[in-house]
Design a protein around this motif. Structure first.
Motif, PDB file in Angstrom:
ATOM      1  N   UNK A  58      41.921  40.772  30.357  1.00 17.54           N
ATOM      2  CA  UNK A  58      40.913  39.610  29.982  1.00 17.54           C
ATOM      3  C   UNK A  58      39.748  39.831  30.878  1.00 17.54           C
ATOM      4  N   UNK A  59      38.719  38.982  30.518  1.00 19.79           N
ATOM      5  CA  UNK A  59      37.483  39.093  31.479  1.00 19.79           C
ATOM      6  C   UNK A  59      37.239  37.593  31.743  1.00 19.79           C
ATOM      7  N   UNK A  60      36.534  37.430  32.816  1.00 22.07           N
ATOM      8  CA  UNK A  60      35.819  36.018  33.102  1.00 22.07           C
ATOM      9  C   UNK A  60      34.901  35.759  32.251  1.00 22.07           C
ATOM     10  N   UNK A  61      34.621  34.566  31.871  1.00 22.40           N
ATOM     11  CA  UNK A  61      33.646  33.992  30.998  1.00 22.40           C
ATOM     12  C   UNK A  61      32.356  34.607  30.579  1.00 22.40           C
ATOM     13  N   UNK A  62      31.705  35.157  31.958  1.00 22.46           N
ATOM     14  CA  UNK A  62      30.506  35.854  32.132  1.00 22.46           C
ATOM     15  C   UNK A  62      30.711  37.433  31.626  1.00 22.46           C
ATOM     16  N   UNK A  63      31.903  37.860  31.508  1.00 22.03           N
ATOM     17  CA  UNK A  63      32.165  39.345  31.205  1.00 22.03           C
ATOM     18  C   UNK A  63      32.064  40.266  32.064  1.00 22.03           C
ATOM     19  N   UNK A  64      31.440  39.820  33.286  1.00 24.04           N
ATOM     20  CA  UNK A  64      31.271  40.805  34.118  1.00 24.04           C
ATOM     21  C   UNK A  64      32.169  41.181  35.152  1.00 24.04           C
ATOM     22  N   UNK A  65      33.391  40.681  35.198  1.00 24.56           N
ATOM     23  CA  UNK A  65      34.658  41.156  35.730  1.00 24.56           C
ATOM     24  C   UNK A  65      35.836  40.854  34.984  1.00 24.56           C
ATOM     25  N   UNK A  66      36.732  42.049  34.835  1.00 29.18           N
ATOM     26  CA  UNK A  66      37.723  42.170  34.089  1.00 29.18           C
ATOM     27  C   UNK A  66      39.282  42.101  35.002  1.00 29.18           C
ATOM     28  N   UNK A  67      40.183  41.564  34.340  1.00 25.67           N
ATOM     29  CA  UNK A  67      41.595  41.556  35.127  1.00 25.67           C
ATOM     30  C   UNK A  67      42.175  42.703  34.353  1.00 25.67           C
ATOM     31  N   UNK A  68      42.510  43.878  35.613  1.00 23.22           N
ATOM     32  CA  UNK A  68      43.023  44.962  34.864  1.00 23.22           C
ATOM     33  C   UNK A  68      44.392  45.429  35.536  1.00 23.22           C
ATOM     34  N   UNK A  69      45.225  46.437  34.699  1.00 20.03           N
ATOM     35  CA  UNK A  69      46.097  47.046  35.632  1.00 20.03           C
ATOM     36  C   UNK A  69      45.881  48.458  35.557  1.00 20.03           C
ATOM     37  N   UNK A  70      46.508  48.989  36.630  1.00 20.87           N
ATOM     38  CA  UNK A  70      46.529  50.488  36.610  1.00 20.87           C
ATOM     39  C   UNK A  70      47.796  50.831  37.281  1.00 20.87           C
ATOM     40  N   UNK A  71      48.603  51.380  36.426  1.00 23.04           N
ATOM     41  CA  UNK A  71      50.115  51.837  37.133  1.00 23.04           C
ATOM     42  C   UNK A  71      50.636  50.316  37.485  1.00 23.04           C
ATOM     43  N   UNK A  72      51.290  50.467  38.663  1.00 20.39           N
ATOM     44  CA  UNK A  72      51.726  49.294  39.345  1.00 20.39           C
ATOM     45  C   UNK A  72      50.558  48.258  40.025  1.00 20.39           C
ATOM     46  N   UNK A  73      49.452  48.597  39.956  1.00 17.58           N
ATOM     47  CA  UNK A  73      48.519  47.969  40.710  1.00 17.58           C
ATOM     48  C   UNK A  73      47.718  46.909  39.827  1.00 17.58           C
ATOM     49  N   UNK A  74      47.391  45.758  40.228  1.00 19.15           N
ATOM     50  CA  UNK A  74      46.598  44.790  39.435  1.00 19.15           C
ATOM     51  C   UNK A  74      45.380  44.352  40.047  1.00 19.15           C
ATOM     52  N   UNK A  75      44.522  44.000  39.474  1.00 16.29           N
ATOM     53  CA  UNK A  75      43.088  43.403  39.936  1.00 16.29           C
ATOM     54  C   UNK A  75      41.865  43.511  39.097  1.00 16.29           C
ATOM     55  N   UNK A  76      40.825  43.328  39.749  1.00 21.43           N
ATOM     56  CA  UNK A  76      39.454  42.887  39.126  1.00 21.43           C
ATOM     57  C   UNK A  76      38.736  44.225  39.152  1.00 21.43           C
ATOM     58  N   UNK A  77      38.074  44.453  38.097  1.00 23.79           N
ATOM     59  CA  UNK A  77      37.092  45.660  37.925  1.00 23.79           C
ATOM     60  C   UNK A  77      35.765  45.081  37.304  1.00 23.79           C
ATOM     61  N   UNK A  78      34.779  45.830  37.585  1.00 18.18           N
ATOM     62  CA  UNK A  78      33.467  45.606  37.204  1.00 18.18           C
ATOM     63  C   UNK A  78      33.265  46.107  35.539  1.00 18.18           C
ATOM     64  N   UNK A  79      32.718  45.389  34.917  1.00 19.67           N
ATOM     65  CA  UNK A  79      32.781  45.651  33.443  1.00 19.67           C
ATOM     66  C   UNK A  79      31.702  47.075  33.182  1.00 19.67           C
ATOM     67  N   UNK A  80      30.948  47.257  34.079  1.00 21.38           N
ATOM     68  CA  UNK A  80      30.169  48.399  34.128  1.00 21.38           C
ATOM     69  C   UNK A  80      30.775  49.821  33.846  1.00 21.38           C
ATOM     70  N   UNK A  81      32.034  49.712  34.344  1.00 20.96           N
ATOM     71  CA  UNK A  81      32.922  50.854  34.414  1.00 20.96           C
ATOM     72  C   UNK A  81      33.971  50.992  33.546  1.00 20.96           C
ATOM     73  N   UNK A  82      34.160  50.030  32.582  1.00 17.92           N
ATOM     74  CA  UNK A  82      35.581  49.925  31.899  1.00 17.92           C
ATOM     75  C   UNK A  82      35.126  49.887  30.301  1.00 17.92           C
ATOM     76  N   UNK A  83      35.756  50.737  29.521  1.00 19.65           N
ATOM     77  CA  UNK A  83      35.804  50.903  28.134  1.00 19.65           C
ATOM     78  C   UNK A  83      37.008  50.562  27.628  1.00 19.65           C
ATOM     79  N   UNK A  84      37.081  50.175  26.376  1.00 21.76           N
ATOM     80  CA  UNK A  84      38.385  49.848  25.642  1.00 21.76           C
ATOM     81  C   UNK A  84      38.209  50.474  24.414  1.00 21.76           C
ATOM     82  N   UNK A  85      39.417  50.783  23.988  1.00 23.27           N
ATOM     83  CA  UNK A  85      39.806  51.481  22.654  1.00 23.27           C
ATOM     84  C   UNK A  85      40.084  50.170  21.687  1.00 23.27           C
TER      85      UNK A  85
END
Length: 139
Positions: A58-85
């Protein structure tokens, strides 16, 4: 009594299932810092390599940061570099109707970062987060 407990658990699972189903597989479009909070000021957790598959929770309300998992790591990534299928369509997370999630340092860090060196400074980061939100009216 046992039947009642089973019914309550089943109902709770039914309520929570739609939120979990809204998470989407995605990928990074650059080498991307995974942060411990929704700002470049938060400590980095790791670097997600360009093209790596991630799970977008999911993403914060402004949609500029998203909560993501990559393997066992969990954290926040900028929307600028994230795409979804999104049902076969590649979409930037801002175009996708991501679930809106919130961030609270003590809760999030308690769930994901207890063994990290920066965890001991969570009170400082909690103050930073509250001040940042108050100043910038963000997330």
């Amino acid at each position: 009594m046992r039947t009642l407990a089973v019914m309550v658990l089943a109902a709770a699972a039914g309520v929570l299932a739609p939120a979990a189903a809204q998470a989407a597989p995605g990928f990074a479009t650059a080498n991307l810092n995974l942060r411990s909070g929704p700002s470049t000021q938060f400590p980095a957790v790791t670097v997600i390599p360009n093209g790596a598959r991630v799970e977008v929770h999911g993403c914060v309300a402004t949609r500029n940061w998203c909560d993501v998992s990559w393997g066992p790591a969990r954290g926040w990534a900028s929307y600028n570099y994230l795409y979804v299928d999104d049902r076969g369509r590649r979409r930037n997370v801002r175009e996708w109707r991501a679930p809106v999630v919130t961030f609270e340092v003590n809760r999030y860090w308690g769930q994901h970062y207890k063994g990290r060196p920066f965890y001991q400074q969570r009170d400082r980061w909690d103050r930073f987060d509250r001040d940042n939100r108050r100043r910038n009216h963000r997330y």
